[in-house]
Design a protein around this motif. Structure first.
Motif, short mmCIF file in Angstrom:
data_model
loop_
_atom_site.label_atom_id
_atom_site.label_comp_id
_atom_site.label_asym_id
_atom_site.label_seq_id
_atom_site.Cartn_x
_atom_site.Cartn_y
_atom_site.Cartn_z
N MET A 96 0.83 -1.20 0.00
CA MET A 96 0.00 0.00 0.00
C MET A 96 0.87 1.26 0.00
O MET A 96 0.65 2.19 -0.79
N PHE A 97 1.89 1.27 0.86
CA PHE A 97 2.79 2.42 0.93
C PHE A 97 3.52 2.62 -0.39
O PHE A 97 3.63 3.73 -0.90
N THR A 98 4.04 1.53 -0.94
CA THR A 98 4.79 1.62 -2.20
C THR A 98 3.91 2.11 -3.34
O THR A 98 4.32 2.97 -4.13
N GLY A 99 2.69 1.57 -3.42
CA GLY A 99 1.78 1.97 -4.49
C GLY A 99 1.40 3.44 -4.41
O GLY A 99 1.40 4.15 -5.43
N ILE A 100 1.10 3.91 -3.20
CA ILE A 100 0.71 5.32 -3.03
C ILE A 100 1.88 6.24 -3.37
O ILE A 100 1.74 7.21 -4.12
N PHE A 101 3.06 5.92 -2.83
CA PHE A 101 4.21 6.81 -3.03
C PHE A 101 4.65 6.85 -4.49
O PHE A 101 4.91 7.94 -5.04
N LEU A 102 4.75 5.71 -5.14
CA LEU A 102 5.21 5.69 -6.53
C LEU A 102 4.24 6.44 -7.44
O LEU A 102 4.67 7.15 -8.36
N ASN A 103 2.95 6.30 -7.19
CA ASN A 103 1.96 7.01 -8.00
C ASN A 103 2.08 8.52 -7.80
O ASN A 103 2.14 9.29 -8.78
#
Length: 253
Positions: A96-103
């Protein structure tokens, strides 16, 4: 008598003008101000632009919430919004953290591009407002979109995320201004630093949003460390201004 005459000096030596003792101290503040202008450092004008961009973001966002959608568009945007939420929150906290940040980081990098950034900012803010409106209206029972938009900013990550985008857009705008003033060479260093700051802000926003998603009860408590961080940054900026001679020493708040 010879020693006395040598001590007094010749008439030419007596008539030589001596440089004013206060000339050098007077030149130092002027040179420092010129260095600040040329270097394009993080000053009060830059902060004002960031705040202005943030206000524009909020205006576009709530305008999109207020303009009614037709049923077909509402259904389509609701599906897109639900798919986006599921893609982000479908895995564990790290996913979840990776998806939010990368987007968000990808969006901020594009928004930092001169001329392109403000256009993308306006589009992304309006699109986000439309999706949130579609989700609000499609909810059972329906929720007033403006109410849902206001409640969204009770959660700290929303404001932090908007601030990160504002820093990225401001970096691009100041780069354009530096090109007009013919000081691109010095502004590039500041531009790179501001892009890194924007990404750092979005990193904090992604971490905060992940914590809220995993521990919803922590949402309001997270405002405490965020408020402390804002005060620390504000004091640091003020000290930088005082050190650079941009403002007179005063109370940091």
């Amino acid at each position: 008598m010879a020693q006395s005459a040598g001590a007094v000096g010749t008439p030419e030596q007596q008539q030589q003008p001596q440089p004013p003792p206060q000339q050098q101290p007077q030149q130092q503040p002027q040179q420092r101000r010129q260095k600040n202008r040329v270097g394009g450092r993080f000053g009060s004008r830059r902060v004002l632009i960031i705040i202005t961009v943030l206000v524009i973001e909020l205006t576009i966002f709530f305008t999109a919430l207020a303009i009614p959608l037709d049923p077909a568009q509402q259904q389509s945007l609701n599906t897109e919004g639900q798919n986006l939420v599921n893609s982000v929150s479908g895995g564990g906290p790290l996913d979840m953290f990776t998806g939010i940040f990368l987007n968000n980081a990808r969006i901020a990098l594009i928004e930092a591009v001169p001329f392109v950034g403000p256009v993308l900012l306006g589009y992304s803010m309006f699109y986000t407002g439309e999706i949130l409106q579609a989700i609000a209206v499609s909810h059972s029972p329906p929720v007033p979109p403006l109410i849902l938009g206001a409640v969204t900013f009770v959660l700290p990550h929303s404001l932090i995320e908007f601030a990160g985008y504002a820093v990225a857009v401001t970096a691009g705008v100041m780069l354009i201004w530096a090109g007009i003033k013919k000081r691109l060479r010095t502004e590039f260093k500041v531009y790179a630093r501001e892009v890194v700051i924007a990404e750092g802000v979005l990193l904090v926003a992604a971490a905060t949003e992940t914590l809220v998603g995993v521990y919803p009860d922590m949402a309001l408590y997270l405002w405490v460390p965020i408020a402390i961080g804002i005060v620390v940054v504000w004091v640091w900026i003020h000290k930088v201004h005082v050190r650079q001679g941009q403002v007179a020493p005063a109370s940091p708040l």
